[in-house]
Scaffold this motif. Sequence first.
Motif, mmCIF file in Angstrom:
data_model
loop_
_atom_site.group_PDB
_atom_site.id
_atom_site.type_symbol
_atom_site.label_atom_id
_atom_site.label_comp_id
_atom_site.label_asym_id
_atom_site.label_seq_id
_atom_site.Cartn_x
_atom_site.Cartn_y
_atom_site.Cartn_z
ATOM 1 N N LYS A 79 -11.790 28.904 13.468
ATOM 2 C CA LYS A 79 -10.537 28.158 13.365
ATOM 3 C C LYS A 79 -10.736 26.988 12.418
ATOM 4 C CE LYS A 79 -6.397 26.630 14.419
ATOM 5 N NZ LYS A 79 -5.188 27.318 13.920
ATOM 6 N N ILE A 80 -9.971 26.959 11.340
ATOM 7 C CA ILE A 80 -10.063 25.890 10.348
ATOM 8 C C ILE A 80 -9.037 24.817 10.680
ATOM 9 C CG2 ILE A 80 -9.954 25.303 7.905
ATOM 10 C CD1 ILE A 80 -12.244 27.214 8.644
ATOM 11 N N HIS A 81 -9.502 23.589 10.855
ATOM 12 C CA HIS A 81 -8.590 22.486 11.161
ATOM 13 C C HIS A 81 -8.083 21.861 9.869
ATOM 14 C CE1 HIS A 81 -6.807 19.019 13.043
ATOM 15 N NE2 HIS A 81 -7.550 18.215 12.296
ATOM 16 N N VAL A 82 -6.760 21.714 9.765
ATOM 17 C CA VAL A 82 -6.132 21.064 8.614
ATOM 18 C C VAL A 82 -5.395 19.831 9.127
ATOM 19 C CG1 VAL A 82 -4.512 21.306 6.703
ATOM 20 C CG2 VAL A 82 -5.861 23.281 7.445
ATOM 21 N N GLU A 83 -5.746 18.659 8.599
ATOM 22 C CA GLU A 83 -5.084 17.430 9.011
ATOM 23 C C GLU A 83 -3.585 17.500 8.678
ATOM 24 O OE1 GLU A 83 -7.814 17.634 7.285
ATOM 25 O OE2 GLU A 83 -9.382 16.430 8.230
ATOM 26 N N GLU A 84 -2.773 16.827 9.473
ATOM 27 C CA GLU A 84 -1.317 16.968 9.353
ATOM 28 C C GLU A 84 -0.772 16.469 8.020
ATOM 29 O OE1 GLU A 84 -0.109 12.816 11.683
ATOM 30 O OE2 GLU A 84 0.334 14.777 12.586
ATOM 31 N N GLN A 85 -1.507 15.593 7.332
ATOM 32 C CA GLN A 85 -1.018 15.083 6.044
ATOM 33 C C GLN A 85 -1.374 15.997 4.872
ATOM 34 O OE1 GLN A 85 -3.534 13.826 7.799
ATOM 35 N NE2 GLN A 85 -4.962 12.606 6.579
ATOM 36 N N TYR A 86 -2.073 17.113 5.170
ATOM 37 C CA TYR A 86 -2.505 18.011 4.104
ATOM 38 C C TYR A 86 -1.970 19.422 4.332
ATOM 39 C CZ TYR A 86 -5.954 14.355 3.075
ATOM 40 O OH TYR A 86 -6.561 13.175 2.767
ATOM 41 N N SER A 87 -1.914 20.204 3.242
ATOM 42 C CA SER A 87 -1.505 21.608 3.336
ATOM 43 C C SER A 87 -2.704 22.552 3.318
ATOM 44 C CB SER A 87 -0.563 21.965 2.179
ATOM 45 O OG SER A 87 -1.169 21.671 0.937
ATOM 46 N N PHE A 88 -3.888 22.026 3.003
ATOM 47 C CA PHE A 88 -5.112 22.817 3.055
ATOM 48 C C PHE A 88 -6.273 21.870 3.349
ATOM 49 C CE2 PHE A 88 -4.661 21.533 -1.371
ATOM 50 C CZ PHE A 88 -5.938 21.128 -1.726
ATOM 51 N N ALA A 89 -7.406 22.442 3.751
ATOM 52 C CA ALA A 89 -8.559 21.644 4.169
ATOM 53 C C ALA A 89 -9.596 21.553 3.054
ATOM 54 C CB ALA A 89 -9.199 22.256 5.421
ATOM 55 N N CYS A 90 -10.223 20.405 2.934
ATOM 56 C CA CYS A 90 -11.364 20.223 2.041
ATOM 57 C C CYS A 90 -12.259 19.166 2.664
ATOM 58 C CB CYS A 90 -10.930 19.806 0.636
ATOM 59 S SG CYS A 90 -12.324 19.571 -0.492
ATOM 60 N N ARG A 91 -13.472 19.562 3.010
ATOM 61 C CA ARG A 91 -14.373 18.602 3.652
ATOM 62 C C ARG A 91 -15.824 19.005 3.436
ATOM 63 N NH1 ARG A 91 -11.924 21.303 8.110
ATOM 64 N NH2 ARG A 91 -10.434 19.610 8.251
ATOM 65 N N MET A 92 -16.687 18.039 3.641
ATOM 66 C CA MET A 92 -18.128 18.275 3.591
ATOM 67 C C MET A 92 -18.602 18.792 4.946
ATOM 68 S SD MET A 92 -21.265 17.778 2.121
ATOM 69 C CE MET A 92 -21.213 16.451 0.887
ATOM 70 N N ALA A 132 -22.469 21.532 2.235
ATOM 71 C CA ALA A 132 -21.580 22.111 1.229
ATOM 72 C C ALA A 132 -20.222 21.446 1.342
ATOM 73 C CB ALA A 132 -21.444 23.617 1.438
ATOM 74 N N ILE A 133 -19.520 21.369 0.212
ATOM 75 C CA ILE A 133 -18.114 20.966 0.231
ATOM 76 C C ILE A 133 -17.301 22.250 0.190
ATOM 77 C CG2 ILE A 133 -16.282 19.673 -0.907
ATOM 78 C CD1 ILE A 133 -18.457 17.937 -2.179
ATOM 79 N N VAL A 134 -16.389 22.393 1.142
ATOM 80 C CA VAL A 134 -15.665 23.648 1.302
ATOM 81 C C VAL A 134 -14.153 23.394 1.290
ATOM 82 C CG1 VAL A 134 -15.417 25.733 2.674
ATOM 83 C CG2 VAL A 134 -17.566 24.456 2.759
ATOM 84 N N VAL A 135 -13.452 24.177 0.478
ATOM 85 C CA VAL A 135 -11.993 24.168 0.458
ATOM 86 C C VAL A 135 -11.514 25.426 1.179
ATOM 87 C CG1 VAL A 135 -9.920 24.155 -0.969
ATOM 88 C CG2 VAL A 135 -11.987 22.988 -1.776
ATOM 89 N N HIS A 136 -10.656 25.245 2.180
ATOM 90 C CA HIS A 136 -10.054 26.363 2.904
ATOM 91 C C HIS A 136 -8.541 26.309 2.710
ATOM 92 C CE1 HIS A 136 -13.799 26.216 5.563
ATOM 93 N NE2 HIS A 136 -13.759 27.454 5.134
#
Length: 282
Positions: A7-20, A84-88
């Motif tokens: 399950k990938i968590h996406v913060e409510e202010q974003y439309s996609f996730a990017c995190r270390m 790693a930095i990952v964009v989902h």
Amino acid sequence: MKTLIQKIHVEEQYSFACRMYRTPNFETAWHRHPECELIVITAGNGTALIGDYIGDYKPGDVFFLSSDLPHWFRKSKQDAIGSAIVVHFLKDFLGNAFLSLPEMHVIAGLLKNESMGIQLQGSTGQNIAHMIRQIESMEGLERIQLLLKCLEQIGLSEEQKVITIAFDTFAGGEENVLIETIIDYSFKNFLNPVSLKEVAANTNMSVSAFCRFFKKNIKKSYFDFIKELRIGHACKLLRDTDRPILDICYNSGYNSWAHFSKQFKVVTKVSPLKYRKQFRTG
């Protein structure tokens, strides 16, 4: 054991996730998710298992994985730091109508491929790695624009290596536990003589049932899987050390030079000596 679906968590202010993701969060075993993934390795090295692909990963490596493609970046040493930095992002995070626009045909073409894994190389890999690092710290519209720029560059570039395609598995939680058990056992024992009876016993299956299960889920025979682990280990030794090639043969699970050389050419398409020379000449 973790479940196969992450399950990938996406913060409510974003439309996609990017995190270390950094140890211990980097250590996610064999898993898949409906989101596409762009990943740049920032620390650590080890073995990438992506669909039916097995290969090394190291800092600076960049991969694009389409949705529902199972993968596992397994560190070479358990006590090492991995990050790693990952964009989902979901394929339709901007809406299906947006992908239908004529200006989006390159990106739409990239995203239409199912269960495909790409390793980005050369200047394209460097550019995408740089943009992924920028996305992590960006806000607002610039964040979306940069992701679209990444995808367009990937779609247009010839500096890419397709490492797996059309890999299709719908294994559930119980099957995933077995896959992780098999992979874990294999990494611990691939340099030793391998017995199908012994590895099957670790899964409480008969040899024939084990072979069917493995081929169905990993899309190759178990001995082909072991062969690729051994040759991957040999490749690392050829690149990173000055050890004699015959010594590397015996330290990669083989007791016959002729067999090792033949298997090495099957996997890499070149001889061990040519592989070392190619690497050292860039």
